[in-house]
Design an enzyme around this catalytic site. Structure first.
Site, PDB file in Angstrom:
ATOM      1  N   ALA A 191      -0.523  -9.352 -15.419  1.00 53.26           N
ATOM      2  CA  ALA A 191      -0.832  -9.673 -14.029  1.00 53.26           C
ATOM      3  C   ALA A 191      -0.265 -11.037 -13.654  1.00 53.26           C
ATOM      4  O   ALA A 191      -0.430 -12.007 -14.395  1.00 53.26           O
ATOM      5  CB  ALA A 191      -2.343  -9.666 -13.818  1.00 53.26           C
ATOM      6  N   THR A 192       0.367 -11.096 -12.487  1.00 53.41           N
ATOM      7  CA  THR A 192       0.949 -12.358 -12.037  1.00 53.41           C
ATOM      8  C   THR A 192       0.160 -13.007 -10.901  1.00 53.41           C
ATOM      9  O   THR A 192       0.464 -14.117 -10.504  1.00 53.41           O
ATOM     10  CB  THR A 192       2.402 -12.149 -11.555  1.00 53.41           C
ATOM     11  OG1 THR A 192       2.392 -11.268 -10.431  1.00 53.41           O
ATOM     12  CG2 THR A 192       3.274 -11.587 -12.668  1.00 53.41           C
ATOM     13  N   ALA A 193      -0.833 -12.302 -10.366  1.00 56.00           N
ATOM     14  CA  ALA A 193      -1.607 -12.811  -9.227  1.00 56.00           C
ATOM     15  C   ALA A 193      -2.483 -13.992  -9.636  1.00 56.00           C
ATOM     16  O   ALA A 193      -2.960 -14.065 -10.769  1.00 56.00           O
ATOM     17  CB  ALA A 193      -2.480 -11.709  -8.645  1.00 56.00           C
ATOM     18  N   ARG A 241       0.808  -1.226   0.000  1.00 61.35           N
ATOM     19  CA  ARG A 241       0.000   0.000   0.000  1.00 61.35           C
ATOM     20  C   ARG A 241       0.839   1.274   0.000  1.00 61.35           C
ATOM     21  O   ARG A 241       0.440   2.300   0.520  1.00 61.35           O
ATOM     22  CB  ARG A 241      -0.976   0.016   1.181  1.00 61.35           C
ATOM     23  CG  ARG A 241      -1.984  -1.108   1.182  1.00 61.35           C
ATOM     24  CD  ARG A 241      -2.976  -0.923   0.031  1.00 61.35           C
ATOM     25  NE  ARG A 241      -3.877  -2.055  -0.065  1.00 61.35           N
ATOM     26  CZ  ARG A 241      -3.778  -3.005  -0.979  1.00 61.35           C
ATOM     27  NH1 ARG A 241      -2.833  -2.987  -1.877  1.00 61.35           N
ATOM     28  NH2 ARG A 241      -4.646  -3.987  -1.024  1.00 61.35           N
ATOM     29  N   ARG A 249      -9.512  -0.136 -11.308  1.00 66.44           N
ATOM     30  CA  ARG A 249      -8.700   1.079 -11.464  1.00 66.44           C
ATOM     31  C   ARG A 249      -8.176   1.270 -12.873  1.00 66.44           C
ATOM     32  O   ARG A 249      -7.861   2.393 -13.269  1.00 66.44           O
ATOM     33  CB  ARG A 249      -7.485   1.011 -10.525  1.00 66.44           C
ATOM     34  CG  ARG A 249      -7.704   1.546  -9.179  1.00 66.44           C
ATOM     35  CD  ARG A 249      -6.433   1.814  -8.415  1.00 66.44           C
ATOM     36  NE  ARG A 249      -5.244   1.109  -8.800  1.00 66.44           N
ATOM     37  CZ  ARG A 249      -4.330   0.684  -7.933  1.00 66.44           C
ATOM     38  NH1 ARG A 249      -4.512   0.860  -6.643  1.00 66.44           N
ATOM     39  NH2 ARG A 249      -3.245   0.083  -8.347  1.00 66.44           N
ATOM     40  N   ARG A 250      -8.033   0.182 -13.609  1.00 62.92           N
ATOM     41  CA  ARG A 250      -7.405   0.260 -14.934  1.00 62.92           C
ATOM     42  C   ARG A 250      -8.384   0.730 -15.996  1.00 62.92           C
ATOM     43  O   ARG A 250      -9.552   0.346 -15.993  1.00 62.92           O
ATOM     44  CB  ARG A 250      -6.870  -1.111 -15.337  1.00 62.92           C
ATOM     45  CG  ARG A 250      -5.721  -1.583 -14.495  1.00 62.92           C
ATOM     46  CD  ARG A 250      -5.019  -2.764 -15.124  1.00 62.92           C
ATOM     47  NE  ARG A 250      -5.841  -3.930 -15.357  1.00 62.92           N
ATOM     48  CZ  ARG A 250      -5.924  -4.972 -14.547  1.00 62.92           C
ATOM     49  NH1 ARG A 250      -5.260  -4.984 -13.412  1.00 62.92           N
ATOM     50  NH2 ARG A 250      -6.666  -6.002 -14.859  1.00 62.92           N
ATOM     51  N   LYS A 253       2.956   2.114  -5.124  1.00 64.83           N
ATOM     52  CA  LYS A 253       3.783   1.692  -6.257  1.00 64.83           C
ATOM     53  C   LYS A 253       2.961   1.321  -7.486  1.00 64.83           C
ATOM     54  O   LYS A 253       3.302   1.704  -8.604  1.00 64.83           O
ATOM     55  CB  LYS A 253       4.743   0.571  -5.862  1.00 64.83           C
ATOM     56  CG  LYS A 253       4.071  -0.687  -5.384  1.00 64.83           C
ATOM     57  CD  LYS A 253       5.051  -1.647  -4.739  1.00 64.83           C
ATOM     58  CE  LYS A 253       4.325  -2.854  -4.205  1.00 64.83           C
ATOM     59  NZ  LYS A 253       3.341  -2.556  -3.159  1.00 64.83           N
ATOM     60  N   SER A 254       1.861   0.593  -7.299  1.00 66.77           N
ATOM     61  CA  SER A 254       1.019   0.228  -8.449  1.00 66.77           C
ATOM     62  C   SER A 254       0.349   1.467  -9.041  1.00 66.77           C
ATOM     63  O   SER A 254       0.254   1.600 -10.266  1.00 66.77           O
ATOM     64  CB  SER A 254      -0.045  -0.782  -8.040  1.00 66.77           C
ATOM     65  OG  SER A 254       0.549  -2.026  -7.727  1.00 66.77           O
ATOM     66  N   HIS A 288      -7.768  -3.836  -8.498  1.00 66.41           N
ATOM     67  CA  HIS A 288      -6.812  -3.439  -9.538  1.00 66.41           C
ATOM     68  C   HIS A 288      -7.503  -3.342 -10.899  1.00 66.41           C
ATOM     69  O   HIS A 288      -7.241  -2.415 -11.663  1.00 66.41           O
ATOM     70  CB  HIS A 288      -5.637  -4.420  -9.595  1.00 66.41           C
ATOM     71  CG  HIS A 288      -4.569  -4.122  -8.602  1.00 66.41           C
ATOM     72  ND1 HIS A 288      -3.418  -3.455  -8.933  1.00 66.41           N
ATOM     73  CD2 HIS A 288      -4.480  -4.383  -7.280  1.00 66.41           C
ATOM     74  CE1 HIS A 288      -2.658  -3.326  -7.859  1.00 66.41           C
ATOM     75  NE2 HIS A 288      -3.284  -3.888  -6.841  1.00 66.41           N
TER      76      HIS A 288
END
Length: 172
Positions: free
Chosen positions: A31-33, A10, A50-51, A13-14, A47
């Site tokens: 995305a790697t999640a 938090r 937000r994009r 950075k993203s 996420h």
């Protein structure tokens, strides 16, 4: 240009990476999640919300180097979020050789990638040494990965409280 953006949980950075990517007309979010539980489902949904809808999205939890080579282009920005989740995926895999193979492939691929690539990763080496063996290995491997990428990326930034500090390369 390749940029490594580090920071704590938090830290912003993203959000910084997304702001930098937003300056490009063609963006692919890599995305790697993996949505392995309800809490991670919620993080991924946050996420996604937000994009911008126009951004492409590729989900790749393991073969990051292959995904990068497949999606980079001279006029495109590829945002990788995040390297520490990718590292967790590799360290948790049943194949012990997977980590070394994929890490080597990534470090070999990065210097030749065209276009703009933004790597987001958690800086986890600022706290106490973890008690468990796997946790210590994770912290050690994350630190080694960040150092190796810091060498080959033209810009490295550290984010705290939403404020970026450029450690290497041009200002943001």
């Amino acid at each position: 240009m390749r940029t490594l953006i580090l920071g704590g949980a938090r830290s912003g950075k993203s959000a910084l990476a997304e702001r930098l990517a937003g300056a490009h007309a063609d963006v692919v979010y890599l995305a790697t999640a993996q949505p392995l539980d309800g809490e991670m489902d919620a993080r991924i949904a946050h996420h996604r919300a937000r994009r911008p809808a126009a951004w492409g999205c590729v989900e790749e939890p393991i073969a990051l180097a292959d995904a990068l080579r497949a999606h980079v282009a001279p006029q495109r920005c590829v945002l990788v979020d995040c390297l520490t989740l990718w590292l967790s995926n590799l360290l948790g895999a049943n194949d012990p050789s997977l980590f070394h193979r994929e890490r080597s492939a990534l470090l070999e691929a990065v210097p030749a990638l065209p276009g703009t690539v933004l790597f987001v990763s958690n800086e986890v080496g600022l706290g106490v040494v973890p008690m468990g063996e796997l946790s210590r290995r994770f912290v050690d491997e994350a630190g080694r990965l960040h150092q190796a990428l810091g060498e080959v990326c033209e810009r490295v930034a550290f984010v705290a409280a939403g404020l970026p500090l450029v450690l290497k390369g041009p200002a943001l």
